[in-house]
Design a protein around this motif. Structure first.
Motif, PDB file in Angstrom:
ATOM      1  N   ASN A  80      22.341 -63.219   0.875  1.00 47.28           N
ATOM      2  CA  ASN A  80      21.685 -61.963   1.252  1.00 47.28           C
ATOM      3  C   ASN A  80      21.125 -61.234   0.033  1.00 47.28           C
ATOM      4  OD1 ASN A  80      22.278 -62.410   3.936  1.00 47.28           O
ATOM      5  ND2 ASN A  80      24.111 -61.129   3.924  1.00 47.28           N
ATOM      6  N   GLY A  81      20.609 -62.001  -0.924  1.00 49.87           N
ATOM      7  CA  GLY A  81      20.003 -61.413  -2.113  1.00 49.87           C
ATOM      8  C   GLY A  81      20.983 -60.966  -3.168  1.00 49.87           C
ATOM      9  N   GLU A  82      22.292 -61.195  -2.980  1.00 53.27           N
ATOM     10  CA  GLU A  82      23.301 -60.766  -3.937  1.00 53.27           C
ATOM     11  C   GLU A  82      23.901 -61.973  -4.637  1.00 53.27           C
ATOM     12  OE1 GLU A  82      26.196 -58.224  -2.134  1.00 53.27           O
ATOM     13  OE2 GLU A  82      24.717 -57.208  -0.892  1.00 53.27           O
ATOM     14  N   ARG A  83      24.171 -61.827  -5.925  1.00 52.01           N
ATOM     15  CA  ARG A  83      24.743 -62.899  -6.721  1.00 52.01           C
ATOM     16  C   ARG A  83      26.161 -63.202  -6.253  1.00 52.01           C
ATOM     17  NH1 ARG A  83      24.324 -60.451 -11.022  1.00 52.01           N
ATOM     18  NH2 ARG A  83      22.250 -61.149 -11.643  1.00 52.01           N
ATOM     19  N   ILE A  84      26.494 -64.474  -6.048  1.00 52.33           N
ATOM     20  CA  ILE A  84      27.837 -64.834  -5.617  1.00 52.33           C
ATOM     21  C   ILE A  84      28.774 -64.801  -6.816  1.00 52.33           C
ATOM     22  CG2 ILE A  84      26.992 -66.268  -3.734  1.00 52.33           C
ATOM     23  CD1 ILE A  84      27.598 -68.729  -5.420  1.00 52.33           C
ATOM     24  N   PRO A  85      30.049 -64.451  -6.622  1.00 49.66           N
ATOM     25  CA  PRO A  85      30.997 -64.399  -7.742  1.00 49.66           C
ATOM     26  C   PRO A  85      31.354 -65.791  -8.231  1.00 49.66           C
ATOM     27  CG  PRO A  85      32.126 -63.981  -5.677  1.00 49.66           C
ATOM     28  CD  PRO A  85      30.658 -64.038  -5.356  1.00 49.66           C
ATOM     29  N   GLU A  86      31.815 -65.876  -9.464  1.00 51.50           N
ATOM     30  CA  GLU A  86      32.281 -67.151 -10.002  1.00 51.50           C
ATOM     31  C   GLU A  86      33.451 -67.645  -9.166  1.00 51.50           C
ATOM     32  OE1 GLU A  86      33.014 -67.449 -14.168  1.00 51.50           O
ATOM     33  OE2 GLU A  86      31.407 -66.080 -14.692  1.00 51.50           O
ATOM     34  N   GLY A  87      33.470 -68.937  -8.891  1.00 48.30           N
ATOM     35  CA  GLY A  87      34.539 -69.507  -8.081  1.00 48.30           C
ATOM     36  C   GLY A  87      34.201 -69.621  -6.611  1.00 48.30           C
ATOM     37  N   PHE A  88      33.136 -68.940  -6.150  1.00 46.42           N
ATOM     38  CA  PHE A  88      32.761 -69.020  -4.740  1.00 46.42           C
ATOM     39  C   PHE A  88      32.166 -70.391  -4.439  1.00 46.42           C
ATOM     40  CE2 PHE A  88      29.932 -68.568  -1.133  1.00 46.42           C
ATOM     41  CZ  PHE A  88      30.681 -67.805  -0.247  1.00 46.42           C
ATOM     42  N   SER A  89      32.607 -70.982  -3.334  1.00 41.91           N
ATOM     43  CA  SER A  89      32.122 -72.300  -2.931  1.00 41.91           C
ATOM     44  C   SER A  89      31.280 -72.178  -1.677  1.00 41.91           C
ATOM     45  CB  SER A  89      33.304 -73.253  -2.673  1.00 41.91           C
ATOM     46  OG  SER A  89      32.847 -74.478  -2.144  1.00 41.91           O
ATOM     47  N   LEU A  90      30.114 -72.811  -1.673  1.00 39.92           N
ATOM     48  CA  LEU A  90      29.258 -72.793  -0.491  1.00 39.92           C
ATOM     49  C   LEU A  90      29.895 -73.534   0.677  1.00 39.92           C
ATOM     50  CD1 LEU A  90      25.659 -73.323  -1.894  1.00 39.92           C
ATOM     51  CD2 LEU A  90      26.714 -71.212  -1.104  1.00 39.92           C
ATOM     52  N   ASP A  91      30.931 -74.342   0.402  1.00 41.18           N
ATOM     53  CA  ASP A  91      31.624 -75.019   1.488  1.00 41.18           C
ATOM     54  C   ASP A  91      32.308 -74.025   2.420  1.00 41.18           C
ATOM     55  OD1 ASP A  91      30.831 -77.384   0.373  1.00 41.18           O
ATOM     56  OD2 ASP A  91      32.707 -77.749  -0.690  1.00 41.18           O
ATOM     57  N   ALA A  92      32.500 -72.778   1.945  1.00 41.42           N
ATOM     58  CA  ALA A  92      33.122 -71.755   2.782  1.00 41.42           C
ATOM     59  C   ALA A  92      32.171 -71.237   3.847  1.00 41.42           C
ATOM     60  CB  ALA A  92      33.606 -70.593   1.907  1.00 41.42           C
ATOM     61  N   LEU A  93      30.892 -71.547   3.750  1.00 43.94           N
ATOM     62  CA  LEU A  93      29.904 -71.114   4.729  1.00 43.94           C
ATOM     63  C   LEU A  93      29.679 -72.201   5.769  1.00 43.94           C
ATOM     64  CD1 LEU A  93      27.075 -69.425   2.621  1.00 43.94           C
ATOM     65  CD2 LEU A  93      28.605 -68.294   4.229  1.00 43.94           C
ATOM     66  N   ALA A  94      29.651 -71.814   7.032  1.00 49.61           N
ATOM     67  CA  ALA A  94      29.284 -72.739   8.105  1.00 49.61           C
ATOM     68  C   ALA A  94      27.791 -72.621   8.370  1.00 49.61           C
ATOM     69  CB  ALA A  94      30.068 -72.413   9.369  1.00 49.61           C
ATOM     70  N   PRO A  95      27.069 -73.739   8.564  1.00 46.62           N
ATOM     71  CA  PRO A  95      25.631 -73.656   8.831  1.00 46.62           C
ATOM     72  C   PRO A  95      25.291 -72.761  10.015  1.00 46.62           C
ATOM     73  CG  PRO A  95      26.250 -75.921   8.317  1.00 46.62           C
ATOM     74  CD  PRO A  95      27.520 -75.138   8.428  1.00 46.62           C
ATOM     75  N   GLU A  96      26.192 -72.634  10.996  1.00 46.38           N
ATOM     76  CA  GLU A  96      25.929 -71.781  12.156  1.00 46.38           C
ATOM     77  C   GLU A  96      25.782 -70.319  11.773  1.00 46.38           C
ATOM     78  OE1 GLU A  96      28.322 -73.976  12.004  1.00 46.38           O
ATOM     79  OE2 GLU A  96      27.945 -75.452  13.594  1.00 46.38           O
ATOM     80  N   GLN A  97      26.295 -69.920  10.617  1.00 47.78           N
ATOM     81  CA  GLN A  97      26.242 -68.524  10.205  1.00 47.78           C
ATOM     82  C   GLN A  97      24.981 -68.181   9.432  1.00 47.78           C
ATOM     83  OE1 GLN A  97      30.280 -68.759   8.289  1.00 47.78           O
ATOM     84  NE2 GLN A  97      30.569 -66.828   9.366  1.00 47.78           N
ATOM     85  N   ILE A  98      24.126 -69.158   9.163  1.00 47.80           N
ATOM     86  CA  ILE A  98      22.964 -68.949   8.302  1.00 47.80           C
ATOM     87  C   ILE A  98      21.715 -68.746   9.151  1.00 47.80           C
ATOM     88  CG2 ILE A  98      21.560 -69.944   6.473  1.00 47.80           C
ATOM     89  CD1 ILE A  98      23.996 -71.534   5.598  1.00 47.80           C
ATOM     90  N   GLU A  99      20.966 -67.707   8.856  1.00 47.28           N
ATOM     91  CA  GLU A  99      19.710 -67.431   9.545  1.00 47.28           C
ATOM     92  C   GLU A  99      18.555 -68.203   8.914  1.00 47.28           C
ATOM     93  OE1 GLU A  99      17.269 -65.929  12.426  1.00 47.28           O
ATOM     94  OE2 GLU A  99      19.440 -65.649  12.272  1.00 47.28           O
ATOM     95  N   ARG A 100      18.501 -68.219   7.585  1.00 43.97           N
ATOM     96  CA  ARG A 100      17.447 -68.957   6.894  1.00 43.97           C
ATOM     97  C   ARG A 100      17.853 -69.164   5.437  1.00 43.97           C
ATOM     98  NH1 ARG A 100      15.652 -63.659   7.052  1.00 43.97           N
ATOM     99  NH2 ARG A 100      14.954 -62.773   5.056  1.00 43.97           N
ATOM    100  N   ILE A 101      17.159 -70.078   4.775  1.00 51.07           N
ATOM    101  CA  ILE A 101      17.368 -70.365   3.357  1.00 51.07           C
ATOM    102  C   ILE A 101      16.035 -70.222   2.655  1.00 51.07           C
ATOM    103  CG2 ILE A 101      18.110 -72.065   1.653  1.00 51.07           C
ATOM    104  CD1 ILE A 101      19.832 -73.339   3.834  1.00 51.07           C
ATOM    105  N   GLU A 102      15.997 -69.419   1.602  1.00 51.90           N
ATOM    106  CA  GLU A 102      14.781 -69.212   0.824  1.00 51.90           C
ATOM    107  C   GLU A 102      14.924 -69.931  -0.516  1.00 51.90           C
ATOM    108  OE1 GLU A 102      14.560 -65.002   0.518  1.00 51.90           O
ATOM    109  OE2 GLU A 102      13.893 -64.712   2.583  1.00 51.90           O
TER     110      GLU A 102
END
Length: 767
Positions: A133-155
């Protein structure tokens, strides 16, 4: 010798964790009148006499239109690729990494189907900026924690921008979560299960959005359980000094179980035309258990013949963002965000080493370790923009990000044979990082053919670290740096309605050292006791508080031709000149160190002289019926990205940037049958093997990566569909190797790991 039996399961660690509007009053009046007449009909279907006309109070009716992803890309001054919901859902992927691997110029590390690190233009971690959402993710955050169903779009932004930040030498990936309700949607239930090696990986997802007056919300949640087996074989051949040649083979096997839960949402209240306040919470949690064992071929330098390692791990994060959008004046917009986050993760592991089989497999060494990390932070950012009558749209903004991290690690190394020894070690580390930035840009429609966007971003990073190492001595280090990055983007069309256009970007970007790199504490290799000499493949690590940011001057140019039905063809080139390159370098020989009684190999990040990277990016997507009217309506797409890089201070050949392949390619097709409610498609992703030389002594090799994916979707009704997909249909063995040739000796390691096909069944119901 048979593999050791796996131990009984141990309890897990306990813990807590732009749109336009058209009012349609005449159309609304006609619709309402038609409805009134229909409701007044008799039971036999004959219309009754029209009732006496009564004054009707009409409500405002609006149609809100959104441009397609291809049209948004075409109209953007800065280069931007947008991947929408349809493309994200197409293959039924269980993780974000598998979605991203099909994008132009994106490569993914790790085992197919299990996620991995994301790299744009073949550049390793840190060169690719990842935002949510335009915000920098913190160190240690893994994209594996996101489910594709929760994503509206990827830029996908290939060049940095003043608004999104300049820490993007490789590019930026902005993942936009679901939200922004324009109309109510039914409850959506997604039941899915992947099968990897015959083991199920079930998941359930739910989403709901609604709008009541000026209040709207969009909620989603996902639960999943994953199980998998891993196997690999590693062979190491080494010789140092007068020691005999070591030829060791290790067969490794593990089984893992992981549970995941995540939820996100948007609660928005409309204040007026273009004005609103919103709250966006996000939560994710994962826990895992792993049981591993290995057999080691005895040799003259190895004191153990087998290992057994139970491991537990957890990770959790919570984040909330409040957003305020208003129009302080005609043609002006103010968008302000305030967010806070908290993350925590920890692990507990025990490694047991057993002696040769001839001695009855006695326990020769036990290594226990625990770790705990806590990360919390606050961020505020904002943007003020105004549309002027002379074609200018100036904007300015701020970004302030404060984060604090605390780490605790403890190990107990007990050697029982051949010489008993106990070595307890513990370390604590605290870091505080403040990133402050100011930026301004102006997007100017110079003529109907020319659009320019010029910007300047100033960013300052201040980091302070304090730690206590295993000797009990406290220490601290601080470092700060500031970077000013000018950016210029230009878009030219032969005429205003042309389907052809040319892009050009001149930018400056940078890569800041991480807090872990700046902290001067040491991390001792757990595989080799401190009374023994380790190897170049298992060095002790030392941070470097004197690191400077990498600076890059970049050029991007592209020609684009847009077709009907969302098709397009693009040819682009890029070049980056990098200064102060950061690379982790291992000492050529083992040296005496204060924390060990035997000489040790150590590694440390340092700034090297310079590097360059260049590439050509080709992309096309077209419907065959556009090229030949008699052809089937098959959507065909493909992309090819060629990379080349050189590090000046490292001798060649293969003196490239870390883990950058020579190219990566995708080709795929989708077809929707006319006679059946069935859609079919497939995609082939290919990355060749490559060699990277990181120093005069050390080089590594990575084998070919190939992933063939396919899917089929049967739509029973507008409210029910079934999707079956397969990832990695033609599995290859994942191979890698490394070699070290130094004054003190040489060592070569080869690793071979089989991969498997992952099948997924996904049922989507709109209730």
């Amino acid at each position: 010798m048979p593999l050791l039996p796996l131990p009984a399961r141990r309890p897990l660690l306990r813990h807590s964790i732009a749109r336009r509007r058209w009012p349609l009053r005449p159309l609304a009046a006609a619709l309402l009148a038609h409805t009134a007449i229909a409701q007044a009909q008799d039971a036999d279907g004959a219309p009754s006499a029209p009732p006496t006309a009564q004054p009707v109070q009409l409500e405002r009716v609006e149609i809100r239109g959104t441009r397609s992803e291809t049209e948004q890309r075409r109209q953007s001054t800065a280069s931007k690729i947008i991947i929408g919901r349809d493309e994200i859902e197409k293959y039924g992927d269980s993780n974000v990494a598998d979605v991203l691997k099909r994008l132009p110029g994106v490569t993914v590390g790790g085992t197919p189907g299990r996620g991995g690190d994301i790299r744009m233009r073949g550049l390793s971690g840190g060169y690719t900026q990842i935002l949510i959402n335009g915000e920098r993710i913190p160190e240690g955050f893994s994209l594996d924690a996101l489910a594709p169903e929760q994503i509206e779009r990827i830029e996908v932004l290939r060049a940095p921008s003043a608004e999104f930040g300049a820490q993007a030498i490789g590019g930026t990936l902005n993942i936009v979560l679901r939200g922004g309700v324009t109309r109510p949607r039914r409850d959506t239930l997604v039941l899915a299960s992947a099968f990897e090696g015959g083991r199920p990986k079930p998941s359930v997802g739910w989403a709901r959005s609604d709008k009541q007056g000026d209040l709207s919300y969009d909620l989603s949640a996902n639960l999943g359980r994953h199980s998998w087996l891993s196997r690999n074989t590693t062979r190491t051949v080494s010789q140092f000094g007068a020691q005999p040649v070591v030829d060791r083979s290790e067969q490794y096997a593990s089984r893992s179980h992981m549970e995941t839960a995540n939820a996100s949402g948007v609660l928005q209240y409309r204040l007026g035309a273009g004005e609103s306040v919103s709250l966006t919470p996000y939560f994710a949690y994962s826990q895992a258990r792993n049981w591993a064992h290995s057999e080691v071929t005895p040799d003259t330098a190895t004191t153990f013949a087998a290992t057994r390692t139970p491991f537990t791990w957890y990770w959790g994060t919570a984040r909330a963002t409040a957003r305020w959008q208003l129009r302080p004046a005609e043609g002006a917009k103010l968008d302000a965000k305030f967010s806070g986050h908290y993350s925590g993760w920890g692990n507990a592991t025990q490694r047991d080493e057993f002696g040769p089989a001839s001695a009855g497999l006695p326990l020769t060494r036990e290594l226990d370790g625990t770790g705990r990390t806590r990360d919390r932070g606050f961020n505020t950012s904002g943007k003020y923009s105004r549309q002027l009558d002379n074609g200018h749209e100036p904007a300015a903004g701020w970004d302030l990000d404060l984060s604090q991290r605390g780490e605790q690690q403890a190990t107990l190394d007990q050697v029982y044979a051949p010489v008993p020894n106990t070595d307890p070690r513990s370390q604590t580390l605290g870091t505080r990082r403040l990133i402050s930035a100011l930026w301004a840009q102006d997007e100017w429609t110079l003529t109907p053919q020319w659009t320019l966007q010029a910007g300047l971003r100033w960013e300052r990073i201040a980091t302070r670290s304090g730690w206590v190492d295993d000797t009990g001595q406290p220490a601290a280090a601080s470092q700060h740096s500031s970077v000013a990055t000018p950016l210029l983007h230009a878009l030219w069309r032969p005429d205003a309605d042309s389907r052809d256009q040319v892009r050009l970007s001149l930018t400056r970007s940078y890569k800041a050292p991480t807090a872990a790199q700046l902290a001067a504490r040491r991390s001792i290799s757990r595989n080799v006791p401190t009374d023994q000499t380790n190897s170049p493949s298992t060095p002790d690590y030392i941070g470097n508080p004197l690191l400077r940011p990498e600076l890059a001057t970049g050029l991007d140019a592209a020609y684009e031709h847009y077709l009907g039905s969302g098709g397009m063809v693009s040819v682009g080139v890029f070049h980056r000149q990098i200064q102060n390159l950061i690379r982790t370098v291992t000492t050529p020989t083992a040296q005496a160190v204060p924390w060990a009684s035997a000489p040790r190999y150590t590694s440390q990040p340092v700034n090297l002289a310079s590097a360059t990277t260049s590439g050509i990016e080709l992309e096309a997507k077209v419907r065959l019926s556009e090229l030949a009217p008699a052809a089937a309506p098959v959507d065909v797409r493909g992309n090819l990205s060629l990379f080349r890089s050189r590090v000046a201070s490292v001798p060649g050949p293969n003196n490239t940037l870390d883990r950058q392949p020579g190219y990566t390619a995708n080709v795929g097709a989708d077809y929707k049958l006319r006679s059946l409610p069935l859609s079919l498609g497939g995609n082939l992703n290919f990355t060749p093997g490559y060699t990277t030389r990181t120093s005069a002594e050390y080089s590594s090799q990575t084998g070919v990566r190939r992933a063939l994916d396919a899917y089929g979707q049967w739509t029973f009704s507008p409210t029910a569909s079934l999707r079956v997909s397969a990832n990695n249909l033609l599995p290859l063995h994942a191979t890698s190797s490394s070699s070290f040739i130094g004054p003190g000796g040489s060592e070569s390691t080869w690793t071979d790991a089989p991969t498997v096909t992952v099948l997924t069944v996904r049922l989507e119901l709109k209730i």
